[in-house]
Design a protein around this motif. Structure first.
Motif, PDB file in Angstrom:
ATOM      1  N   PRO A 245     -33.282 123.072-101.875  1.00 16.71           N
ATOM      2  CA  PRO A 245     -34.711 122.821-101.604  1.00 16.71           C
ATOM      3  C   PRO A 245     -35.404 122.051-102.722  1.00 16.71           C
ATOM      4  O   PRO A 245     -36.312 121.250-102.456  1.00 16.71           O
ATOM      5  CB  PRO A 245     -35.290 124.232-101.456  1.00 16.71           C
ATOM      6  N   LEU A 246     -34.979 122.261-103.974  1.00 18.55           N
ATOM      7  CA  LEU A 246     -35.566 121.516-105.080  1.00 18.55           C
ATOM      8  C   LEU A 246     -35.130 120.060-105.053  1.00 18.55           C
ATOM      9  O   LEU A 246     -35.925 119.145-105.291  1.00 18.55           O
ATOM     10  CB  LEU A 246     -35.173 122.153-106.420  1.00 18.55           C
ATOM     11  N   LEU A 247     -33.862 119.823-104.734  1.00 19.72           N
ATOM     12  CA  LEU A 247     -33.360 118.447-104.668  1.00 19.72           C
ATOM     13  C   LEU A 247     -34.014 117.681-103.525  1.00 19.72           C
ATOM     14  O   LEU A 247     -34.204 116.459-103.615  1.00 19.72           O
ATOM     15  CB  LEU A 247     -31.842 118.446-104.504  1.00 19.72           C
ATOM     16  N   ALA A 248     -34.365 118.379-102.458  1.00 18.63           N
ATOM     17  CA  ALA A 248     -34.983 117.725-101.299  1.00 18.63           C
ATOM     18  C   ALA A 248     -36.369 117.172-101.614  1.00 18.63           C
ATOM     19  O   ALA A 248     -36.870 116.310-100.892  1.00 18.63           O
ATOM     20  CB  ALA A 248     -35.059 118.702-100.132  1.00 18.63           C
ATOM     21  N   LYS A 249     -36.990 117.653-102.682  1.00 15.30           N
ATOM     22  CA  LYS A 249     -38.339 117.206-103.035  1.00 15.30           C
ATOM     23  C   LYS A 249     -38.340 116.003-103.979  1.00 15.30           C
ATOM     24  O   LYS A 249     -39.393 115.530-104.386  1.00 15.30           O
ATOM     25  CB  LYS A 249     -39.108 118.351-103.694  1.00 15.30           C
ATOM     26  N   LEU A 250     -37.158 115.502-104.340  1.00 13.36           N
ATOM     27  CA  LEU A 250     -37.082 114.365-105.255  1.00 13.36           C
ATOM     28  C   LEU A 250     -37.418 113.071-104.539  1.00 13.36           C
ATOM     29  O   LEU A 250     -37.280 112.966-103.321  1.00 13.36           O
ATOM     30  CB  LEU A 250     -35.674 114.276-105.854  1.00 13.36           C
ATOM     31  N   ASP A 251     -37.848 112.055-105.321  1.00 16.27           N
ATOM     32  CA  ASP A 251     -38.157 110.772-104.694  1.00 16.27           C
ATOM     33  C   ASP A 251     -36.868 110.075-104.265  1.00 16.27           C
ATOM     34  O   ASP A 251     -35.768 110.423-104.691  1.00 16.27           O
ATOM     35  CB  ASP A 251     -39.001 109.878-105.599  1.00 16.27           C
ATOM     36  N   SER A 252     -37.006 109.073-103.406  1.00 25.95           N
ATOM     37  CA  SER A 252     -35.856 108.422-102.791  1.00 25.95           C
ATOM     38  C   SER A 252     -35.127 107.524-103.774  1.00 25.95           C
ATOM     39  O   SER A 252     -35.617 107.208-104.860  1.00 25.95           O
ATOM     40  CB  SER A 252     -36.326 107.582-101.598  1.00 25.95           C
ATOM     41  N   PHE A 253     -33.933 107.076-103.364  1.00 23.19           N
ATOM     42  CA  PHE A 253     -33.123 106.215-104.218  1.00 23.19           C
ATOM     43  C   PHE A 253     -33.814 104.879-104.489  1.00 23.19           C
ATOM     44  O   PHE A 253     -33.623 104.279-105.531  1.00 23.19           O
ATOM     45  CB  PHE A 253     -31.755 105.969-103.577  1.00 23.19           C
ATOM     46  N   GLY A 254     -34.610 104.411-103.551  1.00 19.31           N
ATOM     47  CA  GLY A 254     -35.288 103.136-103.718  1.00 19.31           C
ATOM     48  C   GLY A 254     -36.666 103.243-104.324  1.00 19.31           C
ATOM     49  O   GLY A 254     -37.406 102.260-104.364  1.00 19.31           O
ATOM     50  N   SER A 255     -37.012 104.401-104.820  1.00 14.20           N
ATOM     51  CA  SER A 255     -38.348 104.633-105.360  1.00 14.20           C
ATOM     52  C   SER A 255     -38.626 103.741-106.566  1.00 14.20           C
ATOM     53  O   SER A 255     -37.719 103.364-107.312  1.00 14.20           O
ATOM     54  CB  SER A 255     -38.491 106.097-105.779  1.00 14.20           C
ATOM     55  N   LEU A 256     -39.908 103.431-106.752  1.00 16.76           N
ATOM     56  CA  LEU A 256     -40.339 102.674-107.919  1.00 16.76           C
ATOM     57  C   LEU A 256     -40.954 103.574-108.986  1.00 16.76           C
ATOM     58  O   LEU A 256     -41.417 103.094-110.014  1.00 16.76           O
ATOM     59  CB  LEU A 256     -41.351 101.603-107.501  1.00 16.76           C
ATOM     60  N   GLN A 257     -40.979 104.867-108.717  1.00 13.32           N
ATOM     61  CA  GLN A 257     -41.518 105.796-109.695  1.00 13.32           C
ATOM     62  C   GLN A 257     -40.628 105.837-110.943  1.00 13.32           C
ATOM     63  O   GLN A 257     -39.406 105.660-110.864  1.00 13.32           O
ATOM     64  CB  GLN A 257     -41.619 107.201-109.102  1.00 13.32           C
ATOM     65  N   VAL A 258     -41.236 106.091-112.075  1.00 16.01           N
ATOM     66  CA  VAL A 258     -40.474 106.232-113.314  1.00 16.01           C
ATOM     67  C   VAL A 258     -39.471 107.371-113.201  1.00 16.01           C
ATOM     68  O   VAL A 258     -38.441 107.389-113.886  1.00 16.01           O
ATOM     69  CB  VAL A 258     -41.448 106.481-114.492  1.00 16.01           C
TER      70      VAL A 258
END
Length: 516
Positions: A245-258
Motif C-alpha cells: 500500500p505504501l509503494l502504491a502511493k509513489l509517483d509514476s515512472f514518468g513523473s517530473l517530481q524530484v
C-alpha cells in the motif's frame, strides 16, 4: 518584476488577457510572476498557455511553467535557457534571481543534473551576497529559492547539503506565516532523512506534518509525493510486511517530481528484497524509457545499482559482471552493488579496494556507514572465514536497531551466524529475535575454499571414501572429516551429493576433472 500585491497582480494579468495580445500577456505575467505563481497559480498557467511557444522561449521562467514543456523535456532537444550578457545586465537583481531559478529547473527537467547544480550554487551565492527588499518580504520568494536549491541537491543525491537548504526554507516559511511553505520543505526534509538512513528523524518530521494544513496548488502534489516516498523508504528499510500500500502511493515512472528517483529506489529495493528481481529490472527499464540518462544524478545511481543486483539474482552473471566492473565513476549505490557482487563472485581484491575507498570518504550518511560495516564483515568472512570481535559488535548493534533489515537481507546467512558466534551468550536471545524473518537474497555466493578443501571436494566427485581420500592426500581420516565439515558449512550443504552439485554450480570444480 514588481512588488505588487497578489490582487493587484491578478488585475494586471486579467487586463493583459483582455487585449488578446500574447506579448502583453507574457510581459504582465513576468512583471508579476511571483505573486501570480504563489497565489493565483491556475490563473497564471491558463494565461501562459495562451502564449505561442515560439514567443514563450524568450521568457524562460514562463516556459518552465507551461505544463507541456517539462513533460516533453526528455522527448526532444532539451530547453537550456541562456540570455546574452547585455540582456542580463539590463535586468534587476530580482529578475536575475528568477532567471537563475528557471535555468536551474530547466536543466533539472532535461536531465542535466550537473548543470542544474551549478545554477543552484549560483542562486545560493546570489542570496548570500546580496539581499533585496522584494526577495525578503514576508510574501516574497526567498523560502521558495531555498526549497528549489535543496530539491536540486536531492536530485543529485546530495542529501546532506539538501537538508541545510530545506531546513532554511522551512524556517523562513515559519517566520513568514506560511504553513504551506513549511510543510513542503519539511516533507522533503523527511525524504532526505529517510534516504540517509536516519529513520527515526524522518518519522519525527512526518508525524509533525499532519498538524500543518494541506497545501494548495502548486505545492500540494510535490508535498504529497515527498511524504509518501519518505514513508515508503522507511517501510522498505525495515522490511515491514504491509509494504505494497505504501509503494502504491509513489509517483509514476514518468513523473517530473524530484521524488521520482526516490520512489524508484523504494520500489526496486523492495522487489529485490522479496526475491522478485525480474520486476525490479522492469521498473528500471520503465524509468530509463521515461527519462534521459541523468549522469551525476541519484536516478542513474539507483538504476545502475538495481540492474546489477537484479541481473545477478536472475542468473545473468555475465551481464551483471559487465555492469558491475565497469571503469566509469560510480555513485555509492552502484559501488555497493558492485562490491556485493564481487564478494559473491570471489573477486575479493576488487571488493577490498572499493570498500577501502568508501571508508576514506568523510561524508557518508548513516545508512552508508551501516552498509560499509556489513560489507566489511562479509568480506572478512569470505577472506579468512572469521570476523573480528569489534566488527561483530558493530554488526550486532545494527541488527538490534531494526532499521537495516533490507541491507542485512543482501548478505548470506553465514555472515550473521559468524557474528553471533563472536557475541556473549547473554546477547544471543536478543540477536536471534532481531534477525527473525530476514530472508537472505544473496544465497548463491562463491565461497573461498582452501587448497586442501578443494582437493577434498574434487575427491568427493571421484566417489572416494573418507579413508581413500585420506590415504591419497597423506593425512589422517579425522583431518578429512574436519575438512569435509568446513566444506559443507561454506557451501551450505549437508551431504556429499549436495556438495558436489554446489561445487559444480559455483565452478569450484569442473565436470572435466579426471578420475585418477
Amino acid at each position: 518584476m514588481t512588488a505588487a500585491t497578489a490582487a493587484d497582480s491578478k488585475q494586471k494579468l486579467d487586463a493583459a488577457l483582455e487585449t488578446g495580445n500574447p506579448r502583453k500577456i507574457a510581459q504582465a505575467a513576468m512583471a508579476h510572476i511571483w505573486p501570480l505563481f504563489d497565489k493565483h497559480y491556475l490563473d497564471l498557467i491558463h494565461a501562459i498557455e495562451k502564449i505561442p511557444l515560439s514567443l514563450l522561449e524568450n521568457y524562460p521562467v514562463l516556459w518552465i511553467l507551461h505544463r507541456v514543456n517539462p513533460v516533453l523535456a526528455h522527448k526532444r532537444t532539451p530547453f537550456k535557457p541562456h540570455l546574452n550578457a547585455e540582456t542580463v545586465k539590463s535586468m534587476t537583481t530580482d529578475e536575475v534571481d528568477m532567471l537563475t531559478l528557471a535555468q536551474m529547473i530547466a536543466f533539472r527537467y532535461s536531465g542535466d543534473v550537473t548543470a542544474a547544480l551549478a545554477y543552484a550554487s549560483r542562486l545560493a551565492d546570489r542570496i548570500r551576497s546580496r539581499g533585496t527588499g522584494f526577495r525578503e518580504r514576508a510574501d516574497g520568494p526567498l523560502w521558495f529559492y531555498h526549497q528549489q536549491i535543496g530539491s536540486t541537491m536531492l536530485a543529485a543525491g546530495e542529501t546532506g547539503p539538501a537538508l541545510t537548504e530545506l531546513a532554511a526554507s522551512a524556517e523562513i516559511g515559519q517566520i513568514a506565516g506560511r504553513p504551506d511553505a513549511r510543510r513542503l520543505a519539511l516533507s522533503r526534509v523527511a525524504l532526505a532523512h529517510a534516504k540517509r538512513g536516519s529513520l527515526e528523524e524522518a518519522e519525527r518530521v512526518l508525524a509533525e506534518l499532519p498538524q500543518l494544513p494541506e497545501p494548495c496548488a502548486p505545492y500540494s502534489e510535490p508535498t504529497r509525493f515527498a511524504e509518501n516516498t519518505a514513508a515508503a523508504l522507511i517501510g522498505v528499510e525495515r522490511m515491514i510486511d504491509d509494504i505494497d500500500p505504501l509503494l502504491a502511493k509513489l509517483d509514476s515512472f514518468g513523473s517530473l517530481q524530484v521524488t521520482w528517483p526516490y520512489g524508484l529506489l523504494a520500489r526496486t529495493r523492495s522487489l529485490l528484497a522479496r526475491k522478485r528481481p525480474d520486476e525490479a529490472l522492469e521498473c528500471v527499464h520503465l524509468a530509463r524509457d521515461a527519462h534521459t540518462e541523468q549522469h551525476g544524478s541519484l536516478a542513474i545511481d539507483v538504476m545502475n545499482a538495481a540492474t546489477i543486483d537484479a541481473l545477478w539474482a536472475l542468473g545473468s552473471k555475465k551481464q551483471a559482471r559487465a555492469a558491475a566492473f565497469r571503469t566509469e565513476q560510480k555513485g555509492f549505490l552502484e559501488t555497493s552493488a558492485a562490491i556485493r557482487l564481487a564478494i559473491a563472485d570471489d573477486k575479493l581484491d576488487f571488493a577490498e579496494t572499493h570498500l577501502r575507498r568508501l571508508s576514506e570518504q568523510r561524508t557518508l550518511a548513516p545508512a552508508q556507514h551501516t552498509e560499509r560495516i556489513i560489507l566489511s564483515a562479509w568480506l572478512s568472512i569470505a577472506k579468512a572465514d572469521s570476523i573480528d570481535p569489534t566488527t561483530a559488535q558493530r554488526v550486532a548493534h545494527i541488527v538490534q536497531r531494526g532499521n537495516s533489515r533490507r541491507i542485512l537481507s543482501q548478505i548470506p546467512q553465514e555472515v550473521l551466524s559468524s557474528v553471533r558466534c563472536e557475541l556473549d551468550d547473554s546477547m544471543h536471545p536478543t540477536f536471534d529475535v532481531s534477525v527473525t524473518g530476514i530472508t537472505h537474497v544473496m544465497v548463491q555466493t562463491r565461497p573461498t575454499l582452501t587448497t586442501s578443501e578443494l582437493r577434498v571436494l574434487t575427491a568427493l566427485k571421484r566417489e572416494l571414501t573418507t579413508a581413500e581420500i585420506a590415504a591419497q592426500l597423506h593425512v589422517s581420516p579425522n583431518t578429512i572429516k574436519s575438512q569435509l565439515r568446513s566444506v559443507y558449512r561454506k557451501l551450505s550443504c549437508s551431504n556429499r551429493a549436495e556438495a558436489i552439485q554446489t561445487g559444480l554450480t559455483l565452478q569450484l570444480i569442473s565436470v572435466d576433472d579426471d578420475n585418477r
